[in-house]
Scaffold this motif. Structure first.
Motif, PDB file in Angstrom:
ATOM      1  N   ARG A 158      31.917  -2.980  51.786  1.00  0.00           N
ATOM      2  CA  ARG A 158      30.678  -2.733  51.046  1.00  0.00           C
ATOM      3  C   ARG A 158      29.991  -4.048  50.764  1.00  0.00           C
TER       4      ARG A 158
ATOM      5  N   GLY B 106      28.419   3.868  58.902  1.00  0.00           N
ATOM      6  CA  GLY B 106      28.335   3.807  57.448  1.00  0.00           C
ATOM      7  C   GLY B 106      27.015   4.332  56.934  1.00  0.00           C
TER       8      GLY B 106
ATOM      9  N   HIS C  83      27.508   0.559  52.847  1.00  0.00           N
ATOM     10  CA  HIS C  83      28.916   0.948  52.909  1.00  0.00           C
ATOM     11  C   HIS C  83      29.305   1.109  54.372  1.00  0.00           C
TER      12      HIS C  83
ATOM     13  N   THR D  62      22.338  -1.366  49.270  1.00  0.00           N
ATOM     14  CA  THR D  62      23.794  -1.257  49.269  1.00  0.00           C
ATOM     15  C   THR D  62      24.234  -0.660  50.597  1.00  0.00           C
TER      16      THR D  62
END
Length: 264
Positions: free
Chosen positions: A57, A247, A209, A207
């Motif tokens: 992450r 992701g 991931h 963000t």
């Protein structure tokens, strides 16, 4: 081959014209800066002997205006460990902190036996499906991209592939995930709900991931943009490389009318 940044010393980088922003010609686009931060984290971890872990992450908080000026990046390890590690980077431009980033790394192990749950994939279109994103957005960074899409984007919904022939840092090899991350922030521009001249919707953060480490030059974005009724918005994207899904990315938006001419 041109580049987005050139290194000045161990911690300072000068943005080049191809890093130019889309909202303001005096700023840099966050997308290549995000890749540069990932690269700086890689260099820091390698210098401290970190190995056997992969990025899971990476979160960025964008604290202010990203002026087209020298970027100084300070990296520190907040939580060392044998199975997980947390690294932080702070970017300073013109004496002011403008980005705070944190990356979680987790130990590598063989989990092919239980791998599953990935979303459906989509393929890179053949030549002839080029999409001129520069018709919607200005700036050196957008102009540096090659983009393809099977269908034109709809308001709030788009699926596209992009790549670039620019180096992230002139003359430096970078990791596959840093090169990949350098293109992800483009997601907020591929499925616009409203034309940028009529509404503003810059992202405050990003963000990422990762459940699979990305490879290759193409970045696939399966993107949905949502505007709420009180000025907040969200850009949500499935992330793909040429093998399949790797992701997700999320971006918080501030949705507002452009300032009136002459206002402060």
């Amino acid at each position: 081959m041109s580049a987005y940044f050139e290194r000045l010393d161990d911690s300072r980088f000068r943005p080049l014209p191809d890093a130019g922003g889309a909202w303001n010609d005096a700023e840099i686009h966050f997308s290549p800066l995000g890749g540069l931060i990932a690269h700086a984290m890689d260099v820091h971890r390698a210098a401290h002997g970190a190995a056997g872990m992969s990025l899971a992450r990476l979160s960025f908080d964008i604290l202010g205006f990203l002026a087209a000026d020298v970027c100084e990046i300070a990296v520190e390890t907040l939580r060392p460990g044998r199975t997980i590690e947390l690294v932080q980077a702070t970017v300073v431009i013109a004496g002011r902190a403008v980005v705070l980033a944190r990356g979680w790394y987790t130990i590598d192990s063989d989990t092919r036996e239980v791998a599953g749950g990935q979303s459906a994939t989509f393929s890179v279109p053949e030549e002839g499906h080029e999409w001129g994103i520069a018709d919607t957005w200005p700036g050196g960074y957008v102009a540096s991209l090659e983009m393809r899409a099977e269908e034109p984007p709809r308001p709030g919904r788009g699926m596209a592939w992009l790549r670039t022939d620019r180096e992230l840092v002139a003359g430096e090899a970078v990791s596959a995930h840093a090169a990949f991350i350098a293109l992800v922030d483009t997601a907020n521009g591929i499925a616009v709900r409203q034309q940028p001249g009529e509404w503003m919707f810059p992202n405050l953060d990003l963000t990422i991931h990762l459940h699979t480490q990305p490879t290759g030059r193409w970045v696939g974005l399966d993107t949905t943009v949502t505007f709420g009724p009180t000025g907040q918005g969200l850009t949500s994207s499935g992330l793909h490389d040429e093998r399949g899904p790797v992701g997700r990315a999320e971006q918080t938006l501030t949705v507002r009318r452009p300032p009136a001419p002459g206002s402060r």
